[in-house]
Design a protein around this motif. Structure first.
Motif, short mmCIF file in Angstrom:
data_model
loop_
_atom_site.label_atom_id
_atom_site.label_comp_id
_atom_site.label_asym_id
_atom_site.label_seq_id
_atom_site.Cartn_x
_atom_site.Cartn_y
_atom_site.Cartn_z
N VAL A 40 6.85 3.61 1.95
CA VAL A 40 6.42 2.28 1.02
C VAL A 40 7.75 2.01 0.20
O VAL A 40 8.59 2.57 0.07
N GLU A 44 5.86 -0.68 -4.81
CA GLU A 44 4.55 -0.15 -4.46
C GLU A 44 4.33 1.19 -4.67
O GLU A 44 3.30 1.50 -5.32
N ALA A 47 3.68 1.35 -8.78
CA ALA A 47 2.11 0.97 -8.60
C ALA A 47 1.37 2.11 -8.75
O ALA A 47 0.29 2.33 -9.40
N ILE A 48 1.63 2.83 -7.45
CA ILE A 48 0.89 4.10 -6.99
C ILE A 48 0.90 5.21 -8.11
O ILE A 48 0.06 5.71 -8.62
N HIS A 63 -2.02 -5.25 -9.05
CA HIS A 63 -3.15 -4.74 -8.37
C HIS A 63 -4.27 -4.47 -9.38
O HIS A 63 -5.27 -4.70 -8.96
N ARG A 108 -0.92 -4.78 3.13
CA ARG A 108 0.08 -3.70 3.34
C ARG A 108 -0.65 -2.42 2.93
O ARG A 108 -1.41 -2.60 1.92
N SER A 110 0.31 0.08 1.35
CA SER A 110 0.82 0.63 -0.08
C SER A 110 0.03 -0.50 -0.96
O SER A 110 -0.41 0.15 -2.01
N ASP A 111 -0.24 -1.57 -0.90
CA ASP A 111 -1.07 -2.34 -1.77
C ASP A 111 -2.51 -1.96 -1.69
O ASP A 111 -3.12 -1.96 -2.64
N ALA A 114 -2.87 1.36 -3.42
CA ALA A 114 -2.80 0.89 -5.01
C ALA A 114 -4.00 0.43 -5.37
O ALA A 114 -4.76 0.66 -6.55
#
Length: 165
Positions: A40, A44, A47-48, A63, A108, A110-111, A114
């Motif tokens: 990722v 991202e 964010a995770i 997010h 995506r 990754s999004d 999250a």
């Protein structure tokens, strides 16, 4: 709402790939042995990581905003599915329910991950994606799939850094 071709996974952690120095999310099959690394972007990954650490921000992150907008539209996030691997790119789908109507959003991974973490909804990977990753590892790298799986499974909490689940 799981289909027979979907494998439920959980986020095992977030780490830096020692070869590419890029962040990757490590997904692991619940009740099984499949492990899936997804590389990722740094934003991202952040964010995770913030959600893994339950770090509060003074203003909503993207997010958080999306989750709030979905709820404001009287919809519920049902699940996230890593649905496809095409030309070394993963694709995901966010499944929503609004008054009994099912909707999907292309995303995506990754999004989608999250968002799933913020919505506390299940995450699945299509079996075909897991099979394709295993096939690609066997054909395109010196690392055998079993070696990669053992390496990923063998990661301890120190290897995962502070970003672990």
């Amino acid at each position: 709402m799981k289909t027979p071709d979907e494998v439920e996974v959980k986020i095992r952690g977030l780490m830096m790939d020692p070869v590419t120095n890029m962040p990757m999310v490590v997904l692991r099959e619940i009740g099984g042995e499949a492990v899936l690394p997804i590389w990722v972007g740094i934003f991202e990954a952040n964010a995770i990581a913030m959600e893994i650490e339950k770090t509060a921000t003074p203003r909503p992150m993207t997010h958080d905003l999306l989750r709030t907008a979905i709820h404001a539209l009287d919809a519920e996030i049902l699940k996230v599915v890593v649905s496809e691997l095409k030309d070394d790119t993963f694709f995901a789908v966010v499944w929503l329910d609004r008054s009994g109507e099912t909707m999907t959003l292309d995303a995506r991974p990754s999004d989608a991950l999250a968002l799933a973490m913020r919505a506390d909804c299940p995450v699945y990977v299509e079996r075909s994606v897991l099979d394709a990753v295993q096939k690609n590892q066997a054909n395109g790298q010196n690392i055998q799939p079993d070696e990669m799986r053992r390496w990923l499974e063998g990661l301890n909490d120190d290897d995962m850094g502070r970003y672990k689940m």
